[in-house]
Design an enzyme around this catalytic site. Structure first.
Site, PDB file in Angstrom:
ATOM      1  N   HIS A 143     -10.518 -13.601   7.002  1.00 19.46           N
ATOM      2  CA  HIS A 143      -9.802 -13.017   5.858  1.00 19.46           C
ATOM      3  C   HIS A 143     -10.040 -13.877   4.630  1.00 19.46           C
ATOM      4  O   HIS A 143     -10.030 -15.101   4.709  1.00 19.46           O
ATOM      5  CB  HIS A 143      -8.304 -12.922   6.146  1.00 19.46           C
ATOM      6  CG  HIS A 143      -7.536 -12.138   5.123  1.00 19.46           C
ATOM      7  ND1 HIS A 143      -7.036 -12.725   3.981  1.00 19.46           N
ATOM      8  CD2 HIS A 143      -7.192 -10.829   5.062  1.00 19.46           C
ATOM      9  CE1 HIS A 143      -6.415 -11.797   3.262  1.00 19.46           C
ATOM     10  NE2 HIS A 143      -6.496 -10.640   3.896  1.00 19.46           N
TER      11      HIS A 143
ATOM     12  N   HIS B  57       0.837  -1.199   0.000  1.00 15.14           N
ATOM     13  CA  HIS B  57       0.000   0.000   0.000  1.00 15.14           C
ATOM     14  C   HIS B  57       0.875   1.254   0.000  1.00 15.14           C
ATOM     15  O   HIS B  57       2.069   1.204   0.304  1.00 15.14           O
ATOM     16  CB  HIS B  57      -0.916   0.033   1.225  1.00 15.14           C
ATOM     17  CG  HIS B  57      -1.795  -1.169   1.349  1.00 15.14           C
ATOM     18  ND1 HIS B  57      -2.489  -1.482   2.493  1.00 15.14           N
ATOM     19  CD2 HIS B  57      -2.098  -2.147   0.459  1.00 15.14           C
ATOM     20  CE1 HIS B  57      -3.178  -2.592   2.308  1.00 15.14           C
ATOM     21  NE2 HIS B  57      -2.966  -3.013   1.087  1.00 15.14           N
TER      22      HIS B  57
END
Length: 358
Positions: A148, A81
């Protein structure tokens, strides 16, 4: 309506934290592991995660009051990110912590900021990690546990890998056959190759203590799972599987969902996770409607938007990703989205314009 069980927040979060780190799972008390002369690295999640670092870090540093602040580095596990801005960092950790402690944005794209911790072998590249993390004498991981869509559950070693790893290793971890494996999915730890690689790579450098939390939809802490990385993480995952996942009697032709609000729905990339959850219970050929703000766009950085525009259909995306030798940053999120789109139609209610989404 399918929803997680509502677990009330702890009546005294700070006291529960102190008890958890003084009577941890599978290891000794935190304060006894860290000496006054130790250099300490503390890994936290970036701004795309709902981790309450602004509460956890002051409690942690009070517990480690014998360690001078200048010997502690907070490493933001960004993975691939973008870096967090100074304003975002202050909001994440609080003004006092942002002022007193050294804070490092991990940069997976800058080899100069990393140290190789394991040589490559065969198709596996050398594993490198953030230098501030590797060179510390003691390492503490902070995260939160939720289901997840690839790793089974978040938390545990995931703070380290992919959090503070190099780009090549993250790309290898996200390769098509790994993401497409039937056990790389929600709520599965045993036999999950994605979780197995997270643990293998995350433990390449010793971790001294894990601090994981569970949260309710009000962002209240409902539990602490602290201590040995594997033992504490697995106990937290056991509880989360009982409370955050619900059985579904049959698939539905229409599923309406969200990506759990801010900060999880700030862009389309992150909102794929909500679509993947809905895909678990939608019928073949059905429709998913997802509400996600997407105020950060697709986002603009990375290859996610570029890949979406490059192909005419979901099947074309999958064919390209599975082609021998294909490797591109963000292909994993495109792959997961394409798997959803092959199964069902998706309608998005967001701040993106209709032309952008089409």
């Amino acid at each position: 309506v399918l929803r997680p069980q509502f677990v009330p927040g702890l009546p005294d979060e700070a006291e529960a934290f102190r008890q958890a780190v003084r009577q941890p799972i599978g290891t000794g008390p935190l304060a006894e592991k860290i000496g006054p002369g130790d250099r300490v690295a503390v890994v936290i999640a970036d701004g795309t995660r709902a981790l309450p670092s602004d509460r956890l870090l002051p409690w942690l540093f009070a517990e480690l009051s014998h360690v001078p602040p200048e010997q502690i580095t907070i490493v933001i596990g960004t993975g691939t990110h973008r870096a967090n801005t100074p304003e975002e960092i202050e909001a994440m950790v609080g003004p006092e912590v942002a002022r007193r402690y050294r804070i490092v944005n991990h940069n997976a794209y800058d080899d100069a900021t990393m140290t190789v911790v394991r040589p490559g072998q065969g198709e596996r590249p050398p594993l490198a990690m953030n230098r501030a993390y590797v060179e510390a004498d003691r390492r503490i991981l902070i995260g939160f546990i939720e289901p997840h869509f690839m790793a089974g559950f978040s938390g545990g070693y995931k703070a380290v890998f992919p959090g503070v790893a190099d780009l090549a290793s993250i790309m290898h971890y996200h390769r098509a056959e790994m993401i497409g494996h039937p056990r790389s999915t929600w709520g599965v730890l045993e036999g999950n190759p994605t979780q197995a690689l997270i643990r293998e790579n995350g433990s390449a450098v010793p971790v001294d203590f894990l601090i994981n939390v569970t949260l309710n939809h009000r962002q209240q802490i409902t539990g602490f799972y602290c201590g040995d990385v594997i033992a504490a993480h697995e106990e937290g995952c056991r509880v989360v599987k009982q409370t955050a996942m619900a059985p579904c009697p049959h698939p539905y032709p229409l599923v309406i969902t969200s990506n759990s609000g801010h900060p999880l729905d700030q862009n389309l990339y992150q909102s794929v996770k909500g679509m993947c959850a809905a895909a678990e219970v939608v019928a073949e050929g059905g429709e998913i409607i997802i509400t996600a703000r997407c105020n950060d766009g697709f986002p603009a950085h990375g290859n996610f938007a570029k890949m979406l525009r490059a192909y005419g259909s979901a099947q074309e995306m999958l064919d390209a990703i599975h082609a021998p030798g294909f490797h591109m940053l963000d292909q994993w999120q495109v792959q997961k989205l394409a798997q959803v789109l092959v199964k069902a139609r998706v309608a998005l209610y967001s701040e993106l314009s209709p032309d952008q989404v089409r």
